[in-house]
Write an enzyme that holds these catalytic residues in place. Structure first.
Site, mmCIF file in Angstrom:
data_model
loop_
_atom_site.group_PDB
_atom_site.id
_atom_site.type_symbol
_atom_site.label_atom_id
_atom_site.label_comp_id
_atom_site.label_asym_id
_atom_site.label_seq_id
_atom_site.Cartn_x
_atom_site.Cartn_y
_atom_site.Cartn_z
ATOM 1 N N CYS A 108 -5.606 7.913 -5.540
ATOM 2 C CA CYS A 108 -4.284 7.446 -5.976
ATOM 3 C C CYS A 108 -4.339 7.026 -7.436
ATOM 4 O O CYS A 108 -5.333 6.520 -7.917
ATOM 5 C CB CYS A 108 -3.795 6.264 -5.159
ATOM 6 S SG CYS A 108 -2.137 5.795 -5.669
ATOM 7 N N CYS A 111 -3.810 1.517 -8.157
ATOM 8 C CA CYS A 111 -4.811 0.925 -7.275
ATOM 9 C C CYS A 111 -4.184 0.345 -6.023
ATOM 10 O O CYS A 111 -4.857 0.033 -5.061
ATOM 11 C CB CYS A 111 -5.611 -0.143 -8.003
ATOM 12 S SG CYS A 111 -4.618 -1.549 -8.492
ATOM 13 N N SER A 112 -2.869 0.183 -6.032
ATOM 14 C CA SER A 112 -2.253 -0.436 -4.857
ATOM 15 C C SER A 112 -2.068 0.553 -3.711
ATOM 16 O O SER A 112 -1.805 0.142 -2.593
ATOM 17 C CB SER A 112 -0.908 -1.060 -5.235
ATOM 18 O OG SER A 112 -0.070 -0.068 -5.778
ATOM 19 N N CYS A 113 -2.183 1.838 -3.984
ATOM 20 C CA CYS A 113 -1.950 2.825 -2.934
ATOM 21 C C CYS A 113 -3.223 3.088 -2.155
ATOM 22 O O CYS A 113 -3.978 4.012 -2.457
ATOM 23 C CB CYS A 113 -1.401 4.122 -3.512
ATOM 24 S SG CYS A 113 0.208 3.919 -4.272
#
Lengths: 207, 113
Positions: A108, A111-113
């Site tokens: 991704c 980084c939140s995915c």
């Protein structure tokens, strides 16, 4: 790239807390108040605490129970929820299955995915710029760096996560585990095997 | 003060078997930033605990309480201002730069300033 994977936008988004964290962190790094390496070190200490064990339970059940695997294929979010693992933000989960012909890998740009409910916090390398760009441009080389060599002719599919869709790789079940219980099987399932940068362990690799 | 000592001082930090747990990756970064700035001597941990505790209390009394780490983050931004690390104006400017960077970055490429 998965051919049936589409985006409803053609550029990236940063929002909410992710934007706030990047904003302040980049200012503090730039001014020398924060050493990014030291920061990563603190995060790494705790990144396995949510733990990829939830994901391992999902994979072991998928290997053992064909009806469960069907439910995962149909609606992974709901099937994973059956085991009590649910995200705070209702992220949609989808499984991608490794086969003798296909190896799946997940990446991704943000980084939140990452599927936190099943894999815990993402490892630092998953969020690094080199991994995020090279997983797409040269997946074989990235896999080689993780010590993974695939058989000749195997197709690699790279899945690009979004805020709306998270992927969980179901690695191939190792041979010689036909009579193993789900909890024994879960021991073979590593975090990296569920991101696609590793394979499930072989029976003789676990004590 | 080490992360471990810092944890011992603030009993309310959500944890499992004694170790902190984070619902989302940014929460771990928020935690690490506070610990790191303390290690670097920007503020003492008791100053942090006081400021955070006051925000937590004020927030709990308000109608719609924010999440634990949202309040942690609010405290971090305030400490940044109090100690002259980054002002609200600087943050607003930088936030715009990140949004512009995201807008010009095709999905699939890392977002860089």
């Amino acid at each position: 790239m998965g051919k049936d994977h589409s985006h409803d936008h053609d550029h990236s988004h940063l929002d909410g807390m992710e934007l706030k964290v990047r904003t302040l962190e980049s200012l503090l790094v730039e001014k020398g108040y924060v050493d990014p390496g030291a920061l990563d070190e603190i995060v790494e200490t705790y990144e396995t605490r949510v733990g990829p064990r939830n994901g391992a339970a999902v994979v072991a059940k998928a290997w053992s129970d064909p009806a469960y695997l069907d439910r995962l294929r149909e609606n992974a979010t709901a099937a994973i929820g059956e085991l009590g693992f649910t995200g705070r933000q209702g992220e949609h989960m989808r499984i991608v299955e490794n086969t003798p012909e296909i190896h799946n890998m997940v990446v991704c740009t943000l980084c939140s995915c990452y599927p936190w409910p099943v894999l815990g916090l993402p490892p630092v390398w998953y969020k690094s710029a080199p991994y995020r760009s090279r997983a797409v441009s040269e997946p074989e080389a990235v896999l080689a760096e993780f010590g993974v060599t695939l058989p000749e002719g195997k197709t690699i599919r790279v899945w690009d996560s979004t805020a709306e869709m998270r992927y969980l790789v179901i690695p191939e079940r190792p041979a010689g585990t036909e009579d193993w219980s789900e909890s024994q099987l879960a021991e073979l399932v590593t975090r990296d095997s569920m991101i696609g940068t590793g394979l499930a362990l072989l029976p003789d690799e676990v004590a | 003060m080490s992360a471990r000592e810092a944890l011992a001082e603030i009993a309310s930090i959500p944890r499992d078997c004694g170790e902190p747990v984070f619902a989302e990756p940014w929460e771990a970064r928020a935690f690490a930033l506070a610990v790191h700035l303390n290690e670097r001597g920007v503020f003492t941990w008791s100053e942090w605990a006081d400021a955070f505790g006051a925000n937590l209390k004020a927030n709990t009394q308000a109608g719609e309480p924010g999440s634990y780490y949202e309040i942690w983050w609010q405290t971090l931004e305030e400490m940044g201002e109090r100690h002259g690390l980054a002002s609200a104006v600087e943050r607003s400017h930088r936030s715009g730069e990140w949004q512009a960077a995201a807008a010009r970055t095709p999905h699939g490429k890392p977002i860089e300033l």
